[in-house]
Scaffold this active site. Sequence first.
Site, PDB file in Angstrom:
ATOM      1  N   SER A  18      50.019 -40.546  49.375  1.00 16.90           N
ATOM      2  CA  SER A  18      50.286 -41.504  48.303  1.00 16.90           C
ATOM      3  C   SER A  18      51.734 -41.953  48.372  1.00 16.90           C
ATOM      4  CB  SER A  18      50.024 -40.852  46.943  1.00 16.90           C
ATOM      5  OG  SER A  18      50.509 -41.662  45.884  1.00 16.90           O
ATOM      6  N   TYR A  71      53.101 -33.500  41.863  1.00 15.42           N
ATOM      7  CA  TYR A  71      52.254 -34.422  42.622  1.00 15.42           C
ATOM      8  C   TYR A  71      52.996 -34.912  43.866  1.00 15.42           C
ATOM      9  CZ  TYR A  71      49.237 -38.441  43.648  1.00 15.42           C
ATOM     10  OH  TYR A  71      48.393 -39.345  44.260  1.00 15.42           O
TER      11      TYR A  71
END
Length: 310
Positions: A147, A173
């Site tokens: 990501s 994350y």
Amino acid sequence: MFNAKSTTDEVLAGVDLMGKRILVTGVSAGMGVEIARALASHGAHVVGTARDLAKARTTTGGIANLELIELDLASLAGVRAAADALHARAEPFDAVIANAGVMAGEFGKTLDGFEMQFGTNHLGHFAFVNRIAPLLRRGGRLVMVSSGGHRFADVDLDDPGFEKTCYEPFVAYGRSKTANILFAVEFDRRHRDRGVRATAIHPGGVATELGRHMTPETVQALTETLEADLRAGAPPIEYKSIPQGAATSVWAAVVAPADAVGGRYCEDCGVAEISEANWVTGGGVRAYALDPERAKALWALSEKMVGETF
């Protein structure tokens, strides 16, 4: 040839995948379902994994050439059971797309005591992919779905579980998504001599179930970060449809030249350039995510954490 607006069907136009076997993790929702659908519609036999098989059967019910297996990436026992089941069948794969993941939930731990995001997004895939690596055919590919969120944080090799530092959902994350890229870098180095290449990709901003565990406070913090980035000159996020978001995964797995994507980070159906811009949004990849020495160090730490040497 392709760009941020390209869809899975456009990327795969004219591509015949008959006779190919491709494994996709996380096919119970969102991009995993679309990746499986697109590949199967071009003739590939797709093995899809899901933690919740009942949900996956519902969401993938109309897809031919798809079989489902249970895989809970938050459990090393579950990872090993799934890998052992695949080895027992001894059927090779042409590509593995590691798509499953969680994002920015409150602090939690996997069944093995790992911080949830690092444990699920990185360590679960690390153990599973390495265990089934012998099943990848020569010329095969590994695609790690990372990501742009890797820009939130580099991995912390000294404190992967937030035992010494304060937990922040998007820092966690970011660490896990940087780990996905570093894993691809080192996996590529270790396997390219036998013709197997690995790459990491950013799907783009896509509205899926991925953010279902975010609290209102986490959403607010993210909003404030993105607004600050815009004020600093960052480009606005251009959101994609699910077929557009899934396009880079299938492009990297079966369309792109192996030497072009091996050991690299891709976005918008192309290879990304290194960017050190001070904001989270925008294109490019942080240099720390492609650092080969950092990738080796993470591999060693990951082996220690999962208790296996690959």
